[in-house]
Motif scaffolding. Structure first.
Motif, short mmCIF file in Angstrom:
data_model
loop_
_atom_site.label_atom_id
_atom_site.label_comp_id
_atom_site.label_asym_id
_atom_site.label_seq_id
_atom_site.Cartn_x
_atom_site.Cartn_y
_atom_site.Cartn_z
N ALA A 136 0.83 -1.20 0.00
CA ALA A 136 0.00 0.00 0.00
C ALA A 136 0.87 1.25 0.00
N SER A 137 1.94 1.23 0.74
CA SER A 137 2.86 2.37 0.79
C SER A 137 3.52 2.59 -0.56
N THR A 138 3.91 1.52 -1.22
CA THR A 138 4.52 1.63 -2.54
C THR A 138 3.54 2.22 -3.54
N VAL A 139 2.31 1.77 -3.52
CA VAL A 139 1.28 2.28 -4.43
C VAL A 139 1.01 3.76 -4.13
N GLN A 140 0.99 4.12 -2.86
CA GLN A 140 0.77 5.51 -2.49
C GLN A 140 1.88 6.41 -3.03
N TYR A 141 3.13 6.01 -2.87
CA TYR A 141 4.24 6.80 -3.38
C TYR A 141 4.25 6.85 -4.90
N LEU A 142 3.85 5.78 -5.54
CA LEU A 142 3.76 5.77 -7.00
C LEU A 142 2.68 6.73 -7.48
N ALA A 143 1.55 6.75 -6.80
CA ALA A 143 0.47 7.66 -7.17
C ALA A 143 0.90 9.11 -6.97
N MET A 144 1.63 9.39 -5.90
CA MET A 144 2.13 10.76 -5.69
C MET A 144 3.11 11.16 -6.79
N SER A 145 3.94 10.22 -7.22
CA SER A 145 4.89 10.51 -8.29
C SER A 145 4.17 10.82 -9.60
N PHE A 146 3.11 10.05 -9.90
CA PHE A 146 2.33 10.33 -11.10
C PHE A 146 1.64 11.70 -11.00
N GLY A 147 1.17 12.06 -9.82
CA GLY A 147 0.54 13.37 -9.62
C GLY A 147 1.52 14.51 -9.84
N ILE A 148 2.73 14.36 -9.34
CA ILE A 148 3.75 15.38 -9.54
C ILE A 148 4.12 15.48 -11.02
N ALA A 149 4.24 14.33 -11.69
CA ALA A 149 4.56 14.34 -13.12
C ALA A 149 3.44 15.00 -13.92
N LEU A 150 2.19 14.70 -13.59
CA LEU A 150 1.06 15.30 -14.30
C LEU A 150 1.03 16.80 -14.09
N SER A 151 1.25 17.24 -12.85
CA SER A 151 1.23 18.68 -12.60
C SER A 151 2.37 19.39 -13.32
N THR A 152 3.53 18.75 -13.42
CA THR A 152 4.65 19.34 -14.15
C THR A 152 4.32 19.46 -15.64
N LEU A 153 3.73 18.43 -16.20
CA LEU A 153 3.36 18.47 -17.61
C LEU A 153 2.30 19.54 -17.89
N LEU A 154 1.33 19.64 -17.01
CA LEU A 154 0.29 20.66 -17.19
C LEU A 154 0.88 22.06 -17.09
N MET A 155 1.73 22.28 -16.10
CA MET A 155 2.34 23.60 -15.91
C MET A 155 3.16 23.97 -17.15
N GLN A 156 3.93 23.03 -17.66
CA GLN A 156 4.76 23.29 -18.84
C GLN A 156 3.90 23.56 -20.07
N ALA A 157 2.81 22.82 -20.22
CA ALA A 157 1.93 23.00 -21.37
C ALA A 157 1.18 24.33 -21.32
N LEU A 158 0.85 24.80 -20.13
CA LEU A 158 0.07 26.03 -19.98
C LEU A 158 0.93 27.28 -19.91
#
Length: 76
Positions: A6-28
């Motif tokens: 569960a901890s591994t999945v939680q950290y993986l989900a946080m990493s995907f969230g950070i990556a998505l926010s970075t992509l959105l910020m760069q695109a906008l």
């Protein structure tokens, strides 16, 4: 064992969230002025809020399973 998974999945989900926010910020981001960063950040946060709301709605509609018995099989 389940706690580490569960901890591994939680950290993986946080990493995907950070990556998505970075992509959105760069695109906008339109320019390199301070106002451009503020505007891109504002839209990024709003879009991430919409993603979070959509995920909450999907997970909120999931059916609750019956509690498991001590043997691990669903209780009848």
């Amino acid at each position: 064992m389940a706690s580490s998974m569960a901890s591994t999945v939680q950290y993986l989900a946080m990493s995907f969230g950070i990556a998505l926010s970075t992509l959105l910020m760069q695109a906008l981001l339109q320019g390199h002025e301070r106002a451009d960063y503020v505007e891109a950040f504002r839209w990024t946060v709003l879009l991430l809020a919409l993603v979070t709301a959509a995920a909450s709605r999907v997970f909120g509609r999931l059916q609750h399973d019956r509690p498991l018995s001590r043997s691990g099989a669903p209780a009848r």
